[in-house]
Design a protein around this motif. Sequence first.
Motif, short mmCIF file in Angstrom:
data_model
loop_
_atom_site.label_atom_id
_atom_site.label_comp_id
_atom_site.label_asym_id
_atom_site.label_seq_id
_atom_site.Cartn_x
_atom_site.Cartn_y
_atom_site.Cartn_z
N VAL A 90 0.83 -1.20 0.00
CA VAL A 90 0.00 0.00 0.00
C VAL A 90 0.87 1.26 0.00
O VAL A 90 1.55 1.54 0.99
N MET A 123 -8.42 -6.01 2.28
CA MET A 123 -7.08 -6.27 2.81
C MET A 123 -7.14 -6.90 4.18
O MET A 123 -6.29 -7.72 4.54
N SER A 160 -9.79 -2.73 -0.57
CA SER A 160 -8.81 -2.43 -1.62
C SER A 160 -9.61 -1.81 -2.76
O SER A 160 -10.46 -2.47 -3.35
N THR A 163 -2.75 1.37 -8.05
CA THR A 163 -3.45 0.16 -8.51
C THR A 163 -2.69 -0.58 -9.60
O THR A 163 -3.25 -1.43 -10.28
N GLN A 222 -1.68 -1.41 -3.98
CA GLN A 222 -3.09 -1.32 -3.59
C GLN A 222 -3.38 0.02 -2.92
O GLN A 222 -2.51 0.59 -2.24
N ALA A 258 -5.68 1.56 -0.01
CA ALA A 258 -6.46 1.13 1.15
C ALA A 258 -7.55 2.15 1.47
O ALA A 258 -7.29 3.36 1.48
#
Length: 204
Positions: free
Chosen positions: A68, A91, A97, A147, A152, A154
Amino acid sequence: MPCRLGGVDEWRVRRRDRFVASGDASNNGHRRLFDVKDRYLIVVEDDVVMMFDVLGACRALFERHPTVPVLGKVDDHDNWVWRLGDIGEPMEAGVRSVNRVSTHFIAYDVGRFVPVARRFGGFDLDVFIDREDLSYNWEDLVSHVGTTGGRQIAFPEVWPLKVFHCDEKVASGSMYHTQDPAVKQRVLGELEKRFADVCGGADG
């Protein structure tokens, strides 16, 4: 300027009329903040209300999830033109996510974010576009960084944190807000009444 909050090294208030990036100056001014040498950067815009001590929670989430580079949370995302959506499974319990961020509240793991954002031209003045027929702004850039390449974004949905953009759309379905101080003040007043118990009442 120096900050007296525990664990915070610096508090910055930025002006939007100097070194203005192309496109939407509000969103795209975030590019000016990345000369920091600290590990984390948290950005809260001026027409946003939050009620929660986020610093420790952000750091802990980053440390639990090395994929992240950015996290964010906004409660009034239902009116976005580019809808918030999930990418894969949560997550952890209560942390989604997701596909995108909003500049109204973002926390960055600087070391994970900056090298990728530089490759995408995120710190160039003229990379952004803001027209009725075409838009590319800081939110788009950060969302792409967050992405791709196994990274990712969060979205901690269950945090006891309320984040609202204190403005209204110029029209239903528009990507633009009024930027009208009177409208912002009215929306802020409505939120203060709505969350009076959380905020300690009118005199809290």
